[in-house]
Design a protein around this motif. Structure first.
Motif, mmCIF file in Angstrom:
data_model
loop_
_atom_site.group_PDB
_atom_site.id
_atom_site.type_symbol
_atom_site.label_atom_id
_atom_site.label_comp_id
_atom_site.label_asym_id
_atom_site.label_seq_id
_atom_site.Cartn_x
_atom_site.Cartn_y
_atom_site.Cartn_z
ATOM 1 N N VAL A 134 -0.015 16.499 -3.565
ATOM 2 C CA VAL A 134 -0.250 15.702 -2.356
ATOM 3 C C VAL A 134 1.044 15.604 -1.567
ATOM 4 C CG1 VAL A 134 -0.811 13.409 -1.471
ATOM 5 C CG2 VAL A 134 -2.184 14.380 -3.279
ATOM 6 N N LEU A 135 0.910 15.705 -0.251
ATOM 7 C CA LEU A 135 2.039 15.539 0.659
ATOM 8 C C LEU A 135 1.728 14.356 1.569
ATOM 9 C CD1 LEU A 135 2.368 19.297 1.660
ATOM 10 C CD2 LEU A 135 3.831 18.062 0.055
ATOM 11 N N GLY A 136 2.740 13.538 1.838
ATOM 12 C CA GLY A 136 2.514 12.378 2.693
ATOM 13 C C GLY A 136 3.762 12.026 3.480
ATOM 14 N N HIS A 137 3.585 11.082 4.380
ATOM 15 C CA HIS A 137 4.683 10.674 5.265
ATOM 16 C C HIS A 137 5.233 9.303 4.862
ATOM 17 C CE1 HIS A 137 2.279 13.380 7.924
ATOM 18 N NE2 HIS A 137 3.484 13.855 8.149
ATOM 19 N N VAL A 138 6.527 9.169 4.993
ATOM 20 C CA VAL A 138 7.137 7.860 4.771
ATOM 21 C C VAL A 138 8.285 7.711 5.778
ATOM 22 C CG1 VAL A 138 8.737 8.663 2.960
ATOM 23 C CG2 VAL A 138 7.976 6.282 2.976
ATOM 24 N N ALA A 139 8.507 6.478 6.230
ATOM 25 C CA ALA A 139 9.574 6.245 7.212
ATOM 26 C C ALA A 139 10.917 6.690 6.637
ATOM 27 C CB ALA A 139 9.634 4.759 7.579
ATOM 28 N N GLU A 140 11.754 7.272 7.473
ATOM 29 C CA GLU A 140 13.087 7.662 7.016
ATOM 30 C C GLU A 140 13.803 6.438 6.432
ATOM 31 O OE1 GLU A 140 14.194 11.342 10.030
ATOM 32 O OE2 GLU A 140 14.879 9.336 10.524
ATOM 33 N N HIS A 141 14.383 6.601 5.262
ATOM 34 C CA HIS A 141 15.103 5.531 4.539
ATOM 35 C C HIS A 141 14.175 4.378 4.158
ATOM 36 C CE1 HIS A 141 18.802 7.575 5.687
ATOM 37 N NE2 HIS A 141 18.356 7.601 6.925
ATOM 38 N N GLY A 142 12.843 4.565 4.288
ATOM 39 C CA GLY A 142 11.926 3.446 4.042
ATOM 40 C C GLY A 142 11.106 3.579 2.778
ATOM 41 N N ALA A 143 11.366 4.610 1.952
ATOM 42 C CA ALA A 143 10.548 4.826 0.754
ATOM 43 C C ALA A 143 10.841 3.775 -0.309
ATOM 44 C CB ALA A 143 10.811 6.218 0.193
ATOM 45 N N LEU A 144 9.802 3.454 -1.107
ATOM 46 C CA LEU A 144 9.967 2.584 -2.272
ATOM 47 C C LEU A 144 10.430 3.455 -3.438
ATOM 48 C CD1 LEU A 144 6.624 0.566 -2.132
ATOM 49 C CD2 LEU A 144 8.923 -0.329 -1.712
ATOM 50 N N CYS A 145 11.583 3.160 -3.998
ATOM 51 C CA CYS A 145 12.089 3.951 -5.126
ATOM 52 C C CYS A 145 12.182 3.069 -6.367
ATOM 53 C CB CYS A 145 13.440 4.559 -4.779
ATOM 54 S SG CYS A 145 13.325 5.705 -3.371
ATOM 55 N N ARG A 146 12.488 3.691 -7.517
ATOM 56 C CA ARG A 146 12.530 2.938 -8.773
ATOM 57 C C ARG A 146 13.858 2.215 -8.991
ATOM 58 N NH1 ARG A 146 9.791 7.282 -13.055
ATOM 59 N NH2 ARG A 146 7.793 7.459 -11.961
ATOM 60 N N ALA A 198 -1.476 -1.095 -0.406
ATOM 61 C CA ALA A 198 -0.472 -2.006 -0.976
ATOM 62 C C ALA A 198 0.922 -1.389 -0.896
ATOM 63 C CB ALA A 198 -0.831 -2.337 -2.426
ATOM 64 N N GLY A 199 1.020 -0.114 -1.245
ATOM 65 C CA GLY A 199 2.328 0.560 -1.188
ATOM 66 C C GLY A 199 2.896 0.556 0.217
ATOM 67 N N ARG A 200 2.030 0.820 1.180
ATOM 68 C CA ARG A 200 2.518 0.857 2.567
ATOM 69 C C ARG A 200 2.910 -0.539 3.038
ATOM 70 N NH1 ARG A 200 -1.002 4.437 6.397
ATOM 71 N NH2 ARG A 200 0.931 4.319 7.586
ATOM 72 N N ALA A 201 2.157 -1.555 2.598
ATOM 73 C CA ALA A 201 2.480 -2.925 3.008
ATOM 74 C C ALA A 201 3.788 -3.408 2.371
ATOM 75 C CB ALA A 201 1.335 -3.862 2.622
ATOM 76 N N LEU A 202 4.098 -2.869 1.193
ATOM 77 C CA LEU A 202 5.298 -3.313 0.473
ATOM 78 C C LEU A 202 6.558 -2.564 0.905
ATOM 79 C CD1 LEU A 202 3.656 -3.589 -3.047
ATOM 80 C CD2 LEU A 202 4.771 -5.478 -1.813
ATOM 81 N N ALA A 203 6.374 -1.387 1.518
ATOM 82 C CA ALA A 203 7.545 -0.596 1.936
ATOM 83 C C ALA A 203 8.376 -1.415 2.922
ATOM 84 C CB ALA A 203 7.086 0.718 2.568
ATOM 85 N N GLY A 204 9.654 -1.469 2.685
ATOM 86 C CA GLY A 204 10.546 -2.243 3.554
ATOM 87 C C GLY A 204 10.775 -3.656 3.050
ATOM 88 N N THR A 205 9.936 -4.121 2.098
ATOM 89 C CA THR A 205 10.079 -5.481 1.562
ATOM 90 C C THR A 205 10.396 -5.453 0.067
ATOM 91 O OG1 THR A 205 8.501 -6.319 3.193
ATOM 92 C CG2 THR A 205 8.930 -7.710 1.285
ATOM 93 N N ALA A 206 9.607 -4.698 -0.717
ATOM 94 C CA ALA A 206 9.869 -4.597 -2.160
ATOM 95 C C ALA A 206 11.190 -3.849 -2.380
ATOM 96 C CB ALA A 206 8.727 -3.869 -2.853
#
Ligand SMILES: [Mg+2]
Length: 321
Positions: A134-146, A198-206
């Motif tokens: 799967v390929l998807g889009h995420v905001a630059e510098h906005g990905a949720l990482c571990r 949920a993942g998209r809503a949490l990006a930038g906050t979590a």
């Protein structure tokens, strides 16, 4: 891709290959041509499911199709990414039209629900195995990482835990067809709902996130390892479904049972006030289950006593992992 493979994909997956945003050229040529969105990073993830290892071989084909895509969409959600395109590599013991029809229906229904286009594929003869990219889009510098969890952050999960692990036991012991709570629990195993919103809503906050594929204890330990931290869980706060309680689900299912495909994430205390709005936009309940500590390792508190929680996942199909 050979002519026959393109034909098989057109036959069973028509409708999913229709023109979609960013698809310059889909199934049928030697490669798909895709146009990524400007100012976005491309998130890429790949997962293989093997019959008898990652799902029961007697699972309905529609459920196998759903699950093959769902586990990949779950990885997208754990990165806070919006999935856009998928590629499917299918290895089948034989070309069984009824099985392929059910498989493609399950795959297509989930793809449609998330606006994902199938842009390529491959089929071979062999033991049943499904590989999806799967390929998807995420905001630059906005990905949720571990790696972003910090001491003092709260540890949260979406939905409920342990349903799939208890559901597999129900599936194995029968009697089939399953009914009532047992059927609902098995459905959580066979048709996991990836938490994309949920993942998209949490990006930038979590501060960090991971999806729960191998069990809370093992997956959370991976997140903590990347973050250089430890944690103490409140074992009495782990969220359980009514069906799980009614079917005598145990804490071991919630800690070490895999296949929940819920998200586990960390939130700084200052962000907790916004969790209500995040839950509403994600359409799923979120529960605080512990706190990130500076001390490495995973601990669990229950009834006032604290014990070590082993970073062990439960492998339904033989041994621990
Ligand atoms: Mg994952």
């Amino acid at each position: 891709m050979s002519g026959g493979e393109a034909e098989l994909i057109r036959t069973y997956f028509r409708g999913m290959t229709a023109s979609q945003e960013g698809v310059v050229l889909g199934v049928g040529d030697d490669a798909a041509l895709l146009r990524p969105r400007p100012q976005r990073w491309l998130a890429a993830s790949c997962d293989t499911l093997i019959g008898g290892v990652h799902f029961p071989e007697d699972a309905p084909p529609e459920a196998v199709g759903h699950r093959g895509l769902a586990v990949n969409l779950s990885d997208m959600s754990a990165m806070g990414a919006a999935p856009a395109w998928a590629l499917l590599s299918l290895t089948l013991p034989e070309e069984d039209p009824a099985w392929l029809d059910g498989f493609s229906r399950g795959f297509a229904a989930l793809a449609d629900g998330h606006g994902v286009a199938l842009v390529g594929g491959d089929t071979t003869r062999g033991s049943l195995s499904i590989t999806v990219t799967v390929l998807g889009h995420v905001a630059e510098h906005g990905a949720l990482c571990r790696g972003g969890a910090r001491p003092g952050d709260g540890i949260w999960v979406t939905g409920t835990l342990g349903d799939a692990a208890r559901g597999l036991e129900c599936w194995r012991t029968g009697p089939h067809p399953l009914t009532g709570d047992a059927a609902w629990l098995a459905g959580r195993l066979l048709r996991p709902e990836p938490r994309v919103a949920a993942g998209r809503a949490l990006a930038g906050t979590a501060t960090a996130a991971i999806d729960l594929s191998d069990g809370l204890a093992l997956d959370l330990s991976r997140l903590l390892g990347e973050s250089g931290a430890g944690a103490t869980l409140d074992l009495d706060a782990l969220p359980a479904s009514d069906a799980f309680r009614a079917a005598d689900g145990e804490v071991r299912h919630m800690l070490h049972g895999g296949d929940d495909y819920e998200l586990c994430f960390t939130l700084p205390p200052a962000a907790e006030g916004g969790i209500g709005e995040i839950q509403r936009s994600a359409g799923v309940a979120m529960t605080r289950i512990g706190t990130v500590d500076a001390e490495p390792g995973l601990r669990g508190r229950a009834g006032g006593a604290v014990r070590t929680v082993e970073p062990r996942g439960y492998d339904h199909f033989g041994g621990t992992r």
